[in-house]
Design a protein around this motif. Sequence first.
Motif, PDB file in Angstrom:
ATOM      1  N   ASN A 139       0.857  -1.176   0.000  1.00 60.18           N
ATOM      2  CA  ASN A 139       0.000   0.000   0.000  1.00 60.18           C
ATOM      3  C   ASN A 139       0.899   1.233   0.000  1.00 60.18           C
ATOM      4  O   ASN A 139       1.738   1.398   0.879  1.00 60.18           O
ATOM      5  CB  ASN A 139      -0.922   0.007   1.223  1.00 60.18           C
ATOM      6  N   LEU A 140       0.720   2.090  -0.992  1.00 58.15           N
ATOM      7  CA  LEU A 140       1.517   3.305  -1.118  1.00 58.15           C
ATOM      8  C   LEU A 140       0.614   4.514  -0.878  1.00 58.15           C
ATOM      9  O   LEU A 140      -0.377   4.705  -1.581  1.00 58.15           O
ATOM     10  CB  LEU A 140       2.145   3.404  -2.509  1.00 58.15           C
ATOM     11  N   GLN A 141       0.966   5.312   0.122  1.00 55.09           N
ATOM     12  CA  GLN A 141       0.208   6.504   0.456  1.00 55.09           C
ATOM     13  C   GLN A 141       1.130   7.711   0.373  1.00 55.09           C
ATOM     14  O   GLN A 141       2.224   7.689   0.920  1.00 55.09           O
ATOM     15  CB  GLN A 141      -0.365   6.423   1.868  1.00 55.09           C
ATOM     16  N   GLY A 142       0.689   8.757  -0.309  1.00 55.04           N
ATOM     17  CA  GLY A 142       1.541   9.931  -0.411  1.00 55.04           C
ATOM     18  C   GLY A 142       0.779  11.169  -0.812  1.00 55.04           C
ATOM     19  O   GLY A 142      -0.378  11.112  -1.246  1.00 55.04           O
ATOM     20  N   SER A 143       1.440  12.332  -0.670  1.00 51.81           N
ATOM     21  CA  SER A 143       0.833  13.594  -1.044  1.00 51.81           C
ATOM     22  C   SER A 143       1.914  14.611  -1.392  1.00 51.81           C
ATOM     23  O   SER A 143       3.055  14.527  -0.921  1.00 51.81           O
ATOM     24  CB  SER A 143      -0.030  14.139   0.102  1.00 51.81           C
ATOM     25  N   LEU A 144       1.523  15.554  -2.230  1.00 56.57           N
ATOM     26  CA  LEU A 144       2.382  16.673  -2.611  1.00 56.57           C
ATOM     27  C   LEU A 144       1.538  17.936  -2.548  1.00 56.57           C
ATOM     28  O   LEU A 144       0.451  17.988  -3.127  1.00 56.57           O
ATOM     29  CB  LEU A 144       2.934  16.468  -4.023  1.00 56.57           C
ATOM     30  N   VAL A 145       2.022  18.953  -1.828  1.00 58.69           N
ATOM     31  CA  VAL A 145       1.271  20.194  -1.647  1.00 58.69           C
ATOM     32  C   VAL A 145       2.191  21.374  -1.909  1.00 58.69           C
ATOM     33  O   VAL A 145       3.349  21.388  -1.473  1.00 58.69           O
ATOM     34  CB  VAL A 145       0.702  20.317  -0.219  1.00 58.69           C
ATOM     35  N   ALA A 146       1.674  22.356  -2.621  1.00 69.26           N
ATOM     36  CA  ALA A 146       2.362  23.642  -2.790  1.00 69.26           C
ATOM     37  C   ALA A 146       1.306  24.728  -2.655  1.00 69.26           C
ATOM     38  O   ALA A 146       0.273  24.677  -3.336  1.00 69.26           O
ATOM     39  CB  ALA A 146       3.050  23.732  -4.139  1.00 69.26           C
ATOM     40  N   ALA A 147       1.548  25.715  -1.783  1.00 68.90           N
ATOM     41  CA  ALA A 147       0.484  26.671  -1.491  1.00 68.90           C
ATOM     42  C   ALA A 147       1.006  27.989  -0.955  1.00 68.90           C
ATOM     43  O   ALA A 147       2.076  28.052  -0.352  1.00 68.90           O
ATOM     44  CB  ALA A 147      -0.480  26.065  -0.477  1.00 68.90           C
ATOM     45  N   LYS A 148       0.214  29.032  -1.190  1.00 68.16           N
ATOM     46  CA  LYS A 148       0.285  30.274  -0.437  1.00 68.16           C
ATOM     47  C   LYS A 148      -0.944  30.265   0.455  1.00 68.16           C
ATOM     48  O   LYS A 148      -2.073  30.249  -0.042  1.00 68.16           O
ATOM     49  CB  LYS A 148       0.262  31.481  -1.379  1.00 68.16           C
ATOM     50  N   THR A 149      -0.732  30.244   1.778  1.00 65.39           N
ATOM     51  CA  THR A 149      -1.826  29.982   2.693  1.00 65.39           C
ATOM     52  C   THR A 149      -2.136  31.170   3.596  1.00 65.39           C
ATOM     53  O   THR A 149      -1.311  32.063   3.803  1.00 65.39           O
ATOM     54  CB  THR A 149      -1.512  28.779   3.601  1.00 65.39           C
ATOM     55  N   VAL A 150      -3.348  31.131   4.129  1.00 62.95           N
ATOM     56  CA  VAL A 150      -3.767  31.995   5.229  1.00 62.95           C
ATOM     57  C   VAL A 150      -4.164  31.069   6.368  1.00 62.95           C
ATOM     58  O   VAL A 150      -5.033  30.213   6.210  1.00 62.95           O
ATOM     59  CB  VAL A 150      -4.950  32.889   4.833  1.00 62.95           C
ATOM     60  N   LEU A 151      -3.497  31.200   7.507  1.00 66.15           N
ATOM     61  CA  LEU A 151      -3.669  30.264   8.602  1.00 66.15           C
ATOM     62  C   LEU A 151      -4.322  30.956   9.796  1.00 66.15           C
ATOM     63  O   LEU A 151      -3.730  31.867  10.380  1.00 66.15           O
ATOM     64  CB  LEU A 151      -2.307  29.704   9.032  1.00 66.15           C
ATOM     65  N   PRO A 152      -5.525  30.576  10.178  1.00 67.40           N
ATOM     66  CA  PRO A 152      -6.138  31.144  11.377  1.00 67.40           C
ATOM     67  C   PRO A 152      -5.402  30.649  12.619  1.00 67.40           C
ATOM     68  O   PRO A 152      -4.987  29.491  12.686  1.00 67.40           O
ATOM     69  CB  PRO A 152      -7.574  30.613  11.331  1.00 67.40           C
ATOM     70  N   ASP A 153      -5.214  31.509  13.596  1.00 65.97           N
ATOM     71  CA  ASP A 153      -4.500  31.137  14.817  1.00 65.97           C
ATOM     72  C   ASP A 153      -5.253  31.669  16.031  1.00 65.97           C
ATOM     73  O   ASP A 153      -5.613  32.846  16.082  1.00 65.97           O
ATOM     74  CB  ASP A 153      -3.072  31.697  14.792  1.00 65.97           C
ATOM     75  N   PHE A 154      -5.481  30.763  17.002  1.00 74.25           N
ATOM     76  CA  PHE A 154      -6.206  31.136  18.216  1.00 74.25           C
ATOM     77  C   PHE A 154      -5.416  30.806  19.479  1.00 74.25           C
ATOM     78  O   PHE A 154      -5.992  30.622  20.548  1.00 74.25           O
ATOM     79  CB  PHE A 154      -7.572  30.438  18.240  1.00 74.25           C
ATOM     80  N   GLY A 155      -4.096  30.729  19.359  1.00 75.69           N
ATOM     81  CA  GLY A 155      -3.275  30.522  20.537  1.00 75.69           C
ATOM     82  C   GLY A 155      -2.999  29.066  20.831  1.00 75.69           C
ATOM     83  O   GLY A 155      -3.420  28.152  20.125  1.00 75.69           O
ATOM     84  N   LEU A 156      -2.265  28.865  21.923  1.00 79.63           N
ATOM     85  CA  LEU A 156      -1.828  27.533  22.333  1.00 79.63           C
ATOM     86  C   LEU A 156      -2.767  26.981  23.395  1.00 79.63           C
ATOM     87  O   LEU A 156      -3.299  27.727  24.220  1.00 79.63           O
ATOM     88  CB  LEU A 156      -0.402  27.622  22.884  1.00 79.63           C
ATOM     89  N   GLY A 157      -2.960  25.658  23.378  1.00 81.51           N
ATOM     90  CA  GLY A 157      -3.719  25.009  24.436  1.00 81.51           C
ATOM     91  C   GLY A 157      -5.185  24.838  24.127  1.00 81.51           C
ATOM     92  O   GLY A 157      -5.621  24.901  22.980  1.00 81.51           O
ATOM     93  N   ILE A 158      -5.963  24.667  25.193  1.00 83.00           N
ATOM     94  CA  ILE A 158      -7.359  24.275  25.080  1.00 83.00           C
ATOM     95  C   ILE A 158      -8.311  25.386  25.502  1.00 83.00           C
ATOM     96  O   ILE A 158      -9.511  25.180  25.671  1.00 83.00           O
ATOM     97  CB  ILE A 158      -7.600  22.987  25.911  1.00 83.00           C
TER      98      ILE A 158
END
Length: 432
Positions: A139-158
């Motif tokens: 079984n061969l599993q793989g991925s290739l990604v290339a992107a310019k992203t916008v990442l939402p961030d809400f801090g560390l923890g719970i």
Amino acid sequence: MPDSNISFKNKWIPILALLVGMPWGYAQAQTTDSLRTDPIKRDSSYTQYDIGDLFNSIFHPKRKSTNPAKKSAVTIIPNFAYNPSIGAQIGIKAVAGKILGKDPHTLMSIAATSASITTKGIIYFYLNHNVYTPGNKWNLQGSLVAAKTVLPDFGLGIGKAATGSEADMILSNPGRKPYVLHAEYYNFREKIYKQVQPNLFLGAGVSFEIRRKIEDRANTSNALTPYNIYSDKYGFNRDHYQSNGLLFNLQYTTRDNQNRAYKGIYVDAGIRLNQTWMGSSKSAMQITTDFRKYWSLSSSNPEHVIAFWNWGSYLINGALPYLELPGTGRDTYFRSGRGYTVTYFKGPQYFYSELEYRFPITRNKFISGVAFGNIQTANDDLGTALFQEWQPGGGAGLRVLFNKATRTNLCLDYAFGKYGSKGFFLGLTEAF
């Protein structure tokens, strides 16, 4: 766009995110695919009605229903989405499936690709594959990604406030103040599994994750932000980093189908070793676990299913880059934590569970429904331990049978969580 639009915290804009649906599964050995052996008795495909049948009834009303075994293995769909962070998104996605060889135990090999662009200049391209050789020997599993992203961030923890310094309070971000990080993202991942016993696979592989030109464009005054505080604390460059490592996995499965299982279990336990000699910014050891169990409640109507999912990731030693910490929506296919945006909660150690009831609504199985609930916890290295604080989520949705030959559903969900987080989710295949 798995990194940026799996879900969105917004009180009034419905979110369309077709790209979240990843219709390939995991290694399955010696478990007969019910679509391959006897679709009439075991899958009732001939009595089901899907999108293809709907199109035929509209445009070709005299044409007979297509035999599922002869349906096209390629699906091409448009990809639309919108949210305030990325703007309007447009793109195209293609999915292909094929069973290799004649062994009835062989699972379907699937590949998918997508390219999209948004009104804010975000570009995302990916190519994924999950290939089973005849008899599931490999079984061969793989991925290739290339992107310019916008990442939402809400801090560390719970979401629990730290009791230390001002920087610790900003990092824990108990009010879940939103930040937005822009970055270039590149990822190459490949794993090869070998069947060693019926239903049991051993695998190994590599993963290279590179982020460049990371910036918070709204933070022109260079004020303290969770990303900057964490990066400085653990010695990561604010502008760029690499997270490259070796992967070792053990898998066991008895699922009857990888797209939408009616019965069986799936277990995956893995270890990731980030290595500086591979270019990783820091060394680290990380353990991941993935457990899924399916109960069909009716032999005559097997679509009535109770499904359970537990996913966890635990940093044993070393340090991970802030944006690569495990958390909400950071599972393999970015489907966990419906009700919250991706990485809404995150930490060095993360634990997630979900329970879902799936049921048909129409007799021809064209429309189905689901109801689900989830819960998650994380530590933060700021005083909150794993399992000390929990955050719930839940919702309900409809399913439209997109391709009865592969049990692929078009999924429309409405989910909600705490802090006013809620939204619509649109994807291909079940969340798990």
